[in-house]
Enzyme design. Structure first.
Site, PDB file in Angstrom:
ATOM      1  N   GLN A 116       4.013  -9.078  -3.351  1.00  0.00           N
ATOM      2  CA  GLN A 116       2.589  -8.787  -3.201  1.00  0.00           C
ATOM      3  C   GLN A 116       1.771  -9.739  -4.070  1.00  0.00           C
ATOM      4  O   GLN A 116       1.987  -9.833  -5.282  1.00  0.00           O
ATOM      5  CB  GLN A 116       2.302  -7.331  -3.600  1.00  0.00           C
ATOM      6  CG  GLN A 116       0.874  -6.893  -3.378  1.00  0.00           C
ATOM      7  CD  GLN A 116       0.504  -6.850  -1.913  1.00  0.00           C
ATOM      8  OE1 GLN A 116       1.288  -6.423  -1.080  1.00  0.00           O
ATOM      9  NE2 GLN A 116      -0.697  -7.295  -1.605  1.00  0.00           N
ATOM     10  N   ASP A 120       7.349 -12.074   5.167  1.00  0.00           N
ATOM     11  CA  ASP A 120       5.965 -12.548   5.090  1.00  0.00           C
ATOM     12  C   ASP A 120       5.827 -13.967   5.636  1.00  0.00           C
ATOM     13  O   ASP A 120       4.716 -14.426   5.919  1.00  0.00           O
ATOM     14  CB  ASP A 120       5.472 -12.524   3.634  1.00  0.00           C
ATOM     15  CG  ASP A 120       4.588 -11.311   3.363  1.00  0.00           C
ATOM     16  OD1 ASP A 120       4.047 -10.740   4.334  1.00  0.00           O
ATOM     17  OD2 ASP A 120       4.427 -10.951   2.189  1.00  0.00           O
ATOM     18  N   LYS A 175       1.459  -0.457   3.919  1.00  0.00           N
ATOM     19  CA  LYS A 175       2.750  -0.973   4.375  1.00  0.00           C
ATOM     20  C   LYS A 175       3.839   0.095   4.290  1.00  0.00           C
ATOM     21  O   LYS A 175       4.655   0.241   5.210  1.00  0.00           O
ATOM     22  CB  LYS A 175       3.138  -2.194   3.536  1.00  0.00           C
ATOM     23  CG  LYS A 175       2.185  -3.374   3.698  1.00  0.00           C
ATOM     24  CD  LYS A 175       2.442  -4.458   2.661  1.00  0.00           C
ATOM     25  CE  LYS A 175       1.407  -5.583   2.778  1.00  0.00           C
ATOM     26  NZ  LYS A 175       1.557  -6.616   1.731  1.00  0.00           N
TER      27      LYS A 175
END
Length: 904
Positions: A120, A145, A76
């Protein structure tokens, strides 16, 4: 844009040979994601063209140090750097608690430079973690997300344009579109129902008008369900579970699975496969994504796309240097209700919302209920590189007993600049004291439609700063009285034990070292030291009324609070406060008494400015209340400093200097500005027709009925006082704008006369204002005037040089500000000049303790008194505040005065 052929790769020929059908077309996620990244780069170039220097911000928050998480995060960060997104990795240790994670998320939520936040998963902590709670703590507008319940709910409802779509399903839809297949009307099957892939994939396909079936581990006859699918999306997490023979001929197969199976041919003994048995599926499918190289790269690309999308949304409402703040709409009533009725008719927004609107973080705000809060000094450290805004000081002519309206004008100007001229504006005013609350002036927080609300909260205890000063003051008085009692009744041995056991060993390491060093040297020399070092020989304060001593100490403590630039600075100032004298005139400080640290602890919260709001929703700092007659009469330095950072370089901070310009304004420049290092840009001088009539020879104003009739002669005589105060203001080198605080009884002729006389006296602009009756709308012209004035060239200067002798500094103030012919130092004052000069205090600024009701020392002399000599009966040193204050005439400070010989 590359053609579809460039994105796909045929696994077989375009026709049938030997009875074999064409193999499936590979839908390459690598190539599609690369196209997405190229487009995002172009978008960012356009953003930077419109907003130079702007870069979308992305934060990846990780708990623990899992290898798989580190791999995903590195992918990422690499993609973000390639596109031009400013990405950062925040890693918390495995020992992090849920509260620590939530606090860090709140920090990122409130950071305007961050537009995307990824938590995460999994959260690799040794402590219990509620993943749902942590995920939902992310602000929906930064949830790139797409995992928060709010974004999931909007997706489920079909609000696709008002939410973030989870990255993997969004990438799947991109890959489906690359096949050229129309989703509408097709039978779609989704295997898996996870919140990350299966459930949002179902919603996306449904709102794209497919007929969607979701299968899972409990689904019976899964093969039959798969066989009906025109579009198949698999995210079950089971290696090669879907067989080729299950598929419908020519189906689009999107494989989201990532699984590792044993393979001896690989160096690490493992091979990556998807949830679909690829060798058999490619024989029957029309289009298929490979694993790896299919959905995985698209997930990262969609994360970048969501981040850029978030930045675009931010820029739609973003104006460089402007707050995203909401203002209340006033509807003034005629006839105008009472101040209390007006204040109660408005419902303030919550203090948390106001704090966010002006750029404060949650961790920098300590709420006291829902409408007031303390602002931590950490905010100033965070904003230290931010340029300051424009700095305005509001002063006035010598006021009437009812006041001149400087606070009301301060608030009205801030409301006009913010709610009407759409400029970041902050007002900084003093906290009202009990005298203002219960005296003839009523609440000292504005009036009419220019008030700080809620009225009761700001007028009474607010955030208990005054109570903290009173507690600290009581500690000083009680300590002095206890010390005098102890020294007068106890032997040297007892005093020594008390001091060594309870004072030096506990409170003051520095004095401990000095004591033992002196004890040792004196013992070697054969000198008995206890009486010298254990006793202060204080003047018996039981002979001095405690109320008088208390008033003196409290006044200096409030001055210290107002002039401090940090908690450490306040602590040092409190330590050097002289609160008593020995019989030989030796000063005794709070540090000598061993209580300076305790005082700082008592006042540790009082040093933080209190945040509130005006009636139109503009922010206000209400902090400290030193009086202008016996102290500096200004709000705190810290309030001004924080406000100047928050408004930004194009914003305005409007602060107040209490009393007439000769008093509060002079101290503002020569004391407060010297301590803060801040230089104002504009002086606003407040005047009113009734007050000018009083200065023109009319009776002292006790009610407006005294001045309802037009009297131009009386007014013109009073304008001489305005001219004098304008001279005082212009002496500091800044442009001066006169604000006429209008009353309903004022006539056009009277207002015209004041405007004419003020311009002749050197005012840059003169503006009649009706903010008391109309709120900020009545001060818009004043706001525009100060905006123009702030752009004029100016250079602030002080009235006197600190290196001048004490008596010369007093003389400069008396002559240039008050119009005195000279000053007369009475015997006690002459002694103090000699003493303070000998002690090295001659370079301190001067804070004149004088009546605020006249330019002279006589409160009955209005207008422009002449032919008088200013009597200075005594001079005191406020070493904590850092100034000398001469007592002018009969003014009372509540200070303890002692007759003593200078210390040798």
């Amino acid at each position: 844009m590359l053609s579809f052929a460039a994105l796909t790769l045929r696994l077989g020929s375009t026709g049938c040979r030997g009875g074999r059908r064409n193999l499936a077309t590979i839908v390459s996620g690598n190539k599609t994601s690369q196209l997405v990244r190229e487009r995002l780069k172009e978008d960012l170039d356009q953003m930077r063209g419109q907003f130079p220097g702007f870069r979308p911000g992305l934060v990846v928050l990780q708990v623990g140090d899992r290898d798989d998480s580190n791999l995903y995060i590195s992918m990422k960060l690499k993609a973000a750097a390639e596109i031009g997104i400013n990405a950062s990795h925040v890693r918390l240790p495995k020992t992090a608690t849920e509260d620590e994670v939530l606090r860090r998320i709140v920090e990122v939520n409130e950071n305007l430079e961050v537009h995307g936040l990824i938590v995460q998963l999994p959260l690799d902590s040794i402590n219990p973690m509620d993943t749902e709670k942590v995920t939902n703590a992310v602000a929906p507008e930064k949830d790139v997300d797409g995992l928060t319940s709010i974004n999931a709910g909007k997706l489920s409802r079909g609000d696709l344009g008002d939410c973030f779509i989870p990255c993997t399903p969004k990438g799947c839809m991109k890959l489906i579109s690359q096949t050229g297949t129309s989703v509408a009307g097709k039978n779609a099957v989704v295997i898996g129902r996870s919140k990350i892939v299966g459930a949002p994939m179902h919603d996306l396909l449904l709102w794209s008008h497919a007929t969607v079936t979701t299968c899972h581990s409990k689904t019976t006859d899964l093969a039959a369900q798969v066989g009906r699918a025109d579009i198949l999306v698999v995210g079950a997490g089971m290696a090669e579970m879907v067989k080729g023979e299950w598929l419908k001929e020519g189906a689009v197969v999107i494989d989201c699975g990532i699984n590792h199976i044993p393979d001896d041919s690989k160096a690490n003994g493992m091979r990556v496969v998807g949830d679909v048995h690829y060798p058999s599926a490619k024989e029957k499918a029309g289009f298929i994504t490979p694993v790896p190289g299919g959905v995985g790269p698209m997930t990262v690309a969609m994360l970048m796309e969501n981040t850029v999308q978030s930045a675009k949304r931010f820029l739609k409402t973003y104006q460089p240097g402007k707050w995203n703040i909401s203002y209340a709409k006033l509807k003034p009533q005629k006839p105008q209700p009472s101040d209390a009725a007006i204040a109660h008719s408005f419902t303030p927004k919550t203090i948390g919302r106001l704090a966010r609107e002006v750029g404060l973080f949650s961790e920098e705000v300590e709420p006291y209920g829902t409408t007031r809060a303390k602002v931590r000094l950490e905010a100033l450290n965070r904003l230290k590189t931010q340029p300051n805004g424009k700095y305005l000081v509001v002063t006035g002519i010598t006021p009437t007993p009812l006041g001149e309206g400087t606070t009301t004008t301060t608030l009205g100007l801030a409301q006009a600049l913010g709610a009407h001229l759409h400029v970041n504006s902050f007002a900084c005013v003093r906290q009202p004291s009990r005298g203002s609350n219960f005296g003839v002036k009523g609440g000292a927080v504005g009036g009419g439609y220019c008030q700080v609300i809620p009225m009761e909260e700001v007028s009474l205890h607010l955030t208990s700063d005054i109570q903290a000063v009173m507690a600290a003051n009581s500690l000083v008085v009680d300590t002095i009285n206890a010390r005098v009692l102890c020294e007068s009744t106890q032997s040297d041995k007892v005093i020594q034990n008390i001091i060594l056991d309870q004072y030096y060993l506990v409170s003051l390491f520095q004095n401990l070292f000095q004591l033992f060093f002196t004890l040792f040297t004196r013992k070697v020399c054969g000198i008995r030291p206890i009486g010298i070092f254990a006793r202060f020989y204080l003047i018996n304060s039981f002979q001095t009324p405690s109320k008088q001593l208390s008033g003196y100490v409290a006044s200096e403590m409030m001055a210290v609070l107002a002039l401090s630039t940090s908690l450490g600075d306040m602590t040092r100032r409190l330590a050097r406060m002289v609160v008593a004298y020995s019989r030989k005139g030796k000063p005794v400080t709070t540090e000598d008494l061993g209580i300076s640290g305790v005082l700082a602890t008592l006042m540790r919260d009082a040093v933080k400015p209190s945040l509130m709001q005006t009636m139109e929703g503009t922010p206000v700092f209400v902090h400290t209340c030193p009086l202008s007659d016996i102290a500096q009469g200004n709000s705190s330095i810290l309030a001004d400093q924080i406000a100047l950072k928050l408004v930004g370089p194009e914003g305005f901070v409007v602060t107040e200097a209490e009393g007439g310009a000769e008093l509060g304004m002079e101290k503002f420049f020569d004391i407060k500005c010297r301590s803060s290092g801040l230089h104002p840009d504009v002086v606003v001088m407040v005047a009113s027709v009734p007050a000018l009539k009083m200065h023109g020879g009319g009776p002292a104003l006790v009610c407006l009925s005294n001045f309802c009739l037009q009297n131009l002669t009386l007014l013109e005589n009073g304008c001489n006082h305005l001219k004098r105060q304008l001279e005082n203001a212009r002496a500091f080198g800044l442009p001066v704008v006169v604000a006429i605080n209008t009353f309903s009884t004022d006539t056009d002729a009277e207002l015209g006369l004041v405007c004419e006389q003020a311009k002749l006296a050197g005012a840059l602009e003169v503006v009649p204002c009706s903010h008391w009756a109309e709120g900020g709308a009545g001060a818009v012209a004043l706001g525009q005037a100060v905006q123009r004035a702030a752009e004029t060239p100016h250079q602030m200067n002080f009235l006197y040089d600190l290196e001048m002798p004490i008596d010369d500094k007093i003389r400069v103030i008396a002559k240039s500000m008050y119009g005195a012919d000279d000053v007369e130092l009475l015997p006690q004052a002459q002694k103090k000049v000699a003493l303070f000069s000998k002690q090295g205090l001659g370079n301190l600024p001067i804070c004149m303790a004088k009546t605020h009701l006249s330019l002279s020392h006589d409160p009955e002399r209005k207008g422009v008194p002449t032919g008088f000599t200013l009597p200075i009966r005594d001079i005191h040193a406020n070493l904590g505040a850092g100034f000398l204050y001469p007592l002018v005439g009969t003014v009372s400070t509540g200070a303890v005065t002692h007759s003593y010989e200078p210390a040798q």
